[in-house]
Design a protein around this motif. Structure first.
Motif, mmCIF file in Angstrom:
data_model
loop_
_atom_site.group_PDB
_atom_site.id
_atom_site.type_symbol
_atom_site.label_atom_id
_atom_site.label_comp_id
_atom_site.label_asym_id
_atom_site.label_seq_id
_atom_site.Cartn_x
_atom_site.Cartn_y
_atom_site.Cartn_z
ATOM 1 N N ASP A 47 -0.121 5.629 11.005
ATOM 2 C CA ASP A 47 0.255 4.923 9.774
ATOM 3 C C ASP A 47 1.440 4.025 10.116
ATOM 4 O O ASP A 47 2.336 4.437 10.834
ATOM 5 N N GLU A 48 1.433 2.823 9.569
ATOM 6 C CA GLU A 48 2.493 1.875 9.953
ATOM 7 C C GLU A 48 3.795 2.115 9.166
ATOM 8 O O GLU A 48 4.834 1.539 9.481
ATOM 9 N N ARG A 49 3.712 2.981 8.161
ATOM 10 C CA ARG A 49 4.947 3.224 7.389
ATOM 11 C C ARG A 49 6.016 3.854 8.283
ATOM 12 O O ARG A 49 5.705 4.712 9.113
ATOM 13 N N GLU A 101 9.447 6.857 3.105
ATOM 14 C CA GLU A 101 8.015 6.558 2.922
ATOM 15 C C GLU A 101 7.158 7.616 3.619
ATOM 16 O O GLU A 101 5.996 7.849 3.233
ATOM 17 N N ARG A 102 7.711 8.224 4.652
ATOM 18 C CA ARG A 102 6.901 9.150 5.452
ATOM 19 C C ARG A 102 7.793 10.167 6.149
ATOM 20 O O ARG A 102 8.865 9.838 6.656
ATOM 21 N N ARG A 135 3.884 9.786 2.522
ATOM 22 C CA ARG A 135 2.962 10.457 3.449
ATOM 23 C C ARG A 135 3.737 11.547 4.194
ATOM 24 O O ARG A 135 4.839 11.318 4.632
#
Ligand SMILES: Nc1c(O)cccc1[N+](=O)[O-]
Length: 243
Positions: A77-79, A105-106, A2
Motif C-alpha cells: 500500500d502506498e500510504r 494513515e497506516r 490500514r
C-alpha cells in the motif's frame, strides 16, 4: 486507517475481527491485513529464529526473514506507515500514544516472539527514515507481541471517528482527562442493601459533575498518584484543589 500485522501466529489476531473492531472493518473505517511471517522463509523448516550472538538463553528472530516481510508488506500500500514493534523494552504505550496514532494513515505491527527480533531490523527501518515505535503495554513478560497488538489496536481504533456510537464517551474515559474514571452505577437503585449514591439520582447536573470529578480525583490520588503528579498546572481548578 490500514492496519497490517506480521506474526507467526495469525490466528492470535482473530479477535480483531469481532465486535466493535469487526464492525469498524465492516464499515470500511479500518482495513486489516494479517500476514504469516513464515511466508518469507526460504528453508524447508521455515525457520524464523536462530541462536543469539554472545550466547544466552532463548532464540532471536532472524533479520533476513523480518526484513523481507516488512519490505513486502510495506509495498502492499502506498500510504505512509508507522511501524510498531511491541516489546517489554519499549516506551510505555499510553492513551496519549493511542490518540497520536489515530492520525496515522497506516500502522504495521511486527510481532516478535522468543527473545525478540534482531535489532538490525529496527535499525535498518530507521536508517531508511521509516517511523518505528518500540512500545510496551506493561512491565510484565508475555510470550509474544500478539496480545499487545490486540490491546493497542483496540485502544486506537475505538478513537477513530465513526467507530464509537457516542463519541463523547471517548472523552469521558479514564486517562482522557489525565484521571482515572470514578465509580459507575445503574439500576436497581438498591442492590443487596447497597444504594446508588443519592447525588446521582438528584437530577442536579452541576452537583453530579462535581461529585464525579471528586471521585475521579480521589481514585486517582489513591491508585495512581503518578498520574496526578503528571497533570499540567492548569488541569486542576480551585474546586479540584479544594477536594
Ligand atoms: N511485555 C511484552 C513482552 O514481554 C513481549 C512483547 C511485548 C510486550 N509488551 O508490549 O509489553
Amino acid at each position: 486507517m490500514r492496519i497490517d500485522v506480521i506474526t507467526i501466529f495469525p490466528g492470535y489476531l482473530a479477535p480483531l475481527r469481532e465486535a466493535l473492531l469487526g464492525r469498524a472493518i465492516g464499515a470500511g473505517l479500518v482495513d486489516l491485513a494479517v500476514h504469516d511471517l513464515r511466508s518469507w522463509t526460504r528453508d524447508v523448516h521455515q525457520a524464523v529464529d536462530d541462536s543469539p550472538y554472545g550466547g544466552g538463553p532463548g532464540m532471536v528472530m532472524r533479520p533476513q526473514v523480518w526484513g523481507e516481510a516488512l519490505d513486502a508488506v510495506l509495498a502492499l500500500d502506498e500510504r505512509p506507515a508507522r511501524i510498531v514493534v511491541p516489546t517489554p523494552a519499549g516506551r510505555p504505550f499510553t492513551q496519549a500514544t493511542a490518540q497520536a496514532w489515530t492520525g496515522e494513515e497506516r500502522l504495521v505491527f511486527a510481532c516478535g516472539r522468543y527473545e525478540g527480533i534482531d535489532q538490525r531490523v529496527v535499525d535498518d527501518a530507521r536508517r531508511r527514515d521509516l517511523p518505528v515505535d518500540e512500545v510496551s503495554i506493561g512491565d510484565y513478560v508475555l510470550v509474544g507481541g500478539e496480545v499487545a497488538v490486540l490491546v493497542m489496536v483496540e485502544a486506537v481504533v475505538r478513537l477513530l471517528p465513526g467507530v464509537l456510537g457516542n463519541p463523547a464517551s471517548a472523552q469521558q474515559d479514564s486517562f482522557s482527562d489525565g484521571l482515572l474514571e470514578g465509580p459507575a452505577y445503574t439500576r436497581p437503585e438498591v442492590w443487596r442493601g447497597l444504594a446508588v449514591p443519592e447525588v446521582l439520582r438528584s437530577g442536579n447536573h452541576a452537583k453530579i459533575a462535581r461529585w464525579r470529578r471528586d471521585r475521579a480525583l480521589e481514585r486517582t490520588a489513591q491508585r495512581r498518584p503518578d498520574l496526578l503528579a503528571a497533570l499540567p498546572e492548569d488541569a486542576l481548578d480551585d474546586a479540584d484543589r479544594a477536594f
